[in-house]
Scaffold this motif. Structure first.
Motif, PDB file in Angstrom:
ATOM      1  N   ALA A 138       0.643  -1.131  -0.072  1.00 19.77           N
ATOM      2  CA  ALA A 138       0.009  -0.024   0.019  1.00 19.77           C
ATOM      3  C   ALA A 138       0.936   1.259  -0.204  1.00 19.77           C
ATOM      4  N   ARG A 198       0.725   5.724   0.428  1.00 22.33           N
ATOM      5  CA  ARG A 198       0.152   7.124   0.639  1.00 22.33           C
ATOM      6  C   ARG A 198       1.132   8.177   0.664  1.00 22.33           C
ATOM      7  N   GLU A 215      -5.270   7.919   4.557  1.00 21.50           N
ATOM      8  CA  GLU A 215      -5.401   6.348   4.701  1.00 21.50           C
ATOM      9  C   GLU A 215      -4.502   5.616   3.761  1.00 21.50           C
ATOM     10  N   TRP A 216      -4.146   4.490   4.125  1.00 19.29           N
ATOM     11  CA  TRP A 216      -3.184   3.713   3.252  1.00 19.29           C
ATOM     12  C   TRP A 216      -3.884   3.454   1.973  1.00 19.29           C
ATOM     13  N   THR A 217      -3.543   3.535   0.734  1.00 21.27           N
ATOM     14  CA  THR A 217      -4.090   2.742  -0.363  1.00 21.27           C
ATOM     15  C   THR A 217      -3.571   1.540  -0.951  1.00 21.27           C
ATOM     16  N   LYS A 218      -4.439   0.781  -1.059  1.00 17.98           N
ATOM     17  CA  LYS A 218      -3.913  -0.578  -1.413  1.00 17.98           C
ATOM     18  C   LYS A 218      -3.488  -0.733  -2.805  1.00 17.98           C
TER      19      LYS A 218
END
Length: 449
Positions: free
Chosen positions: A48, A50, A56-59
Motif C-alpha cells: 500500500a 500514501r 489512509e493507506w491505499t492498496k
C-alpha cells in the motif's frame, strides 16, 4: 558534393575530433565511478502507499506467493550449538518499476494450514531480513543529466546528417539509410522519459526501458553486419537489404526471444510486483539456460564480426595493388583514406567487444544498483561509460559519413587528366549506386580476372 567528411577533412582536424571524442568517452566512465534444503514457504503479501503521514493507506497490490527455501546449518549439529539459526539464501520478494509515492507499507504474513500442508515443515521462523536494492540518488542525477544532454546532441547531428544526404543528386544508399536508422534508435533510447517517473506512477518504466534497449541492440548489431558487408559486396549485390537476411534474421529472432523472456517477468509485474520467474525451479533453470545461450550467441556474433572485418581488410589490401600506378599525391591520398577506414573499423570492433561484454554482465549482475550498504562503483562507471560510448560512436559515424562540401583535387589544376584516369581505374562503379566514400566505391568494384 563529393566524398564524405572522413575523407576530405584534414588530418589535423580529424585528430582534434578524435581527441575530443576520447575525452568525452573518459568523462562518461568517470561520472559513473563517482557513485557512491527445498521447503516451500507460502507468503501472504500486500503493498500500500500514501503521500502524507495522516491520510489512509491505499492498496496497491496483494498476492499469495511461494518461495523455495534453501537453508544451511553452518555449524555442527551438537548440543552446544543448540539454538543457533539456519542461514538461508536470499529470496526474490518484489520489484517496483516506479516509486512515485512518498510512503509505502508492506504487509507480510505466513499463514499455516496443516490440512493443505501450507507452511508445514519450514521450521520456526525467528527472523526475517529484507534487503533493499535501489538506484541511489547520486547515480540517478548522473543518469538523468547524461540523457538530457545527449538527446538533443544526437537529434541535431541526425537532422544535419540527413539534410546533407537529401542534398545529393542521387538517392540514399543502404548504408546511409542504416546510419539514419541507427541515429533514430539511439535517440529513442536517449529520450529522458525517466523524468516523468518522478510525478507519475508509471509501473511499466522497467519494461519500456528494456524494450528501448532491445530495439537499440537489434539496430546496432544489424548495422555492424551491413556496415562490413557493404564493403565486401560487388555492385550486383550491395545496396539491397534482402541480401543480409541470413545475418539480420537471427538478430531479429534473438531480440524477439529476449522480448518474450522479458515479458514473462516484467509483463506480469505490471499487475503483481511480487511475481518472480526465479521463484520456481523450472523458472530458474529456464532463466539460467536463456542467459547462458544469450551469452554464447553474443560471443559467436562477435567472432563472426571479427571474421567480416578481416575479410574487409583483405579486400582492401588486394585493391592496394592499383596504388603504385598513380601519381605520388594521388597515391598518398588513397593511402590516407585506407588508413582512416581501417582505424574506423578497429574502433567499430572495439565498440562491439565492449557491447558484448556489457550485455553479458548486465544479464548476470545489475552493477549500478546498491545492495545494502555496499556499492559497486566499477560497474556503475562501466554502465555510464558504455552508454556514453554508444552515443559517441553514433555521433562519429553520422558526422564522418555525412557528404562533404569539399571535393578532393578541386584546387589541383595540374595532372587533371591523370587524376581522372586514376579515378576511373580505382573507382569504376555503376553511377546510380555510387556510395558515400571512395573506400566504399573501391571495395565494391567487381574483381577483374
Amino acid at each position: 558534393m563529393a566524398g564524405a567528411i572522413i575523407e576530405n577533412m584534414s588530418t589535423k582536424k580529424l585528430v582534434i575530433l578524435g581527441v575530443i571524442l576520447l575525452l568525452f568517452q573518459a568523462f562518461a566512465f568517470m561520472v559513473g565511478g563517482l557513485i557512491e534444503d527445498g521447503a516451500m514457504v507460502t507468503i501472504d503479501v500486500g503493498l500500500a502507499y500514501r503521500d502524507d503521514t495522516v491520510s489512509e493507506w491505499t492498496k496497491m497490490a496483494h498476492s499469495f506467493e511461494q518461495r523455495k527455501l534453501s537453508c544451511n546449518f553452518t555449524t555442527d549439529k551438537t548440543f552446544e550449538n543448540e539454538g543457533r539459526y539456519y542461514e538461508c539464501d536470499l529470496l526474490p520478494f518484489m520489484e517496483l518499476g516506479s516509486v512515485a509515492h512518498k510512503y509505502y507499507l508492506v504487509n507480510v504474513r505466513l499463514p499455516v494450514n496443516e490440512r493443505k500442508k501450507v507452511n508445514v515443515g519450514i521450521g520456526e521462523i525467528k527472523d526475517i531480513r529484507l534487503v533493499g536494492i535501489h538506484q541511489n540518488g547520486g547515480f540517478t542525477k548522473v543518469w538523468f543529466a547524461m540523457k538530457t544532454f545527449l538527446t538533443p546532441s544526437i537529434l541535431i547531428i541526425m537532422i544535419w546528417y540527413w539534410r546533407r544526404i537529401t542534398m545529393m543528386s542521387r538517392p540514399p544508399v543502404l548504408l546511409e539509410k542504416m546510419i539514419l536508422a541507427l541515429g533514430i534508435s539511439m535517440t529513442f533510447i536517449n529520450i529522458p522519459v525517466e523524468w516523468f517517473s518522478i510525478g507519475f506512477n508509471w509501473t511499466w518504466m522497467l519494461l519500456f526501458g528494456d524494450i528501448r534497449q532491445g530495439v537499440f541492440y537489434s539496430m546496432l548489431l544489424s548495422f555492424w553486419i551491413i556496415f562490413c558487408g557493404e564493403h565486401l559486396m560487388d555492385q550486383t549485390e550491395r545496396n539491397r537489404f534482402s541480401v543480409y537476411w541470413k545475418q539480420v534474421g537471427p538478430i531479429v529472432f534473438g531480440s524477439f526471444c529476449l522480448f518474450i523472456f522479458d515479458m514473462c517477468e516484467r509483463g506480469v509485474q505490471l499487475t503483481n510486483p511480487f511475481y518472480s520467474i526465479w521463484a520456481s525451479e523450472v523458472g530458474t533453470e529456464l532463466a539460467m539456460a536463456f542467459i547462458i545461450v544469450a551469452g554464447i550467441c553474443a560471443c559467436l556474433y562477435f567472432l563472426f564480426l571479427c571474421f567480416m572485418v578481416f575479410q574487409v581488410f583483405r579486400n582492401i589490401s588486394g585493391k592496394r595493388t592499383s596504388l603504385p600506378a598513380m601519381s605520388k599525391a594521388r597515391r598518398l591520398h588513397y593511402e590516407g583514406l585506407i588508413f582512416r577506414f581501417k582505424f574506423l573499423m578497429l574502433v567499430t570492433l572495439t565498440c562491439a567487444a565492449m557491447t558484448v561484454i556489457f550485455f553479458i554482465i548486465s544479464q548476470v549482475n545489475e552493477g549500478h544498483w546498491q545492495w545494502g550498504g555496499h556499492t559497486v562503483e566499477v560497474n556503475s562507471a562501466f554502465f555510464t561509460g558504455i552508454y556514453g560510448m554508444w552515443n559517441l560512436y553514433v555521433f562519429a559515424i553520422m558526422f564522418l559519413y555525412a557528404p562533404s562540401h569539399k571535393r578532393y583535387g578541386d584546387d589541383q589544376s595540374s595532372d587533371a587528366g591523370a587524376n581522372s584516369g586514376e579515378d576511373i581505374q580505382l573507382t569504376t562503379t555503376i553511377t546510380h549506386v555510387d556510395g558515400p566514400t571512395e573506400i566504399y566505391k573501391m571495395t565494391g568494384k567487381e574483381a577483374q580476372e
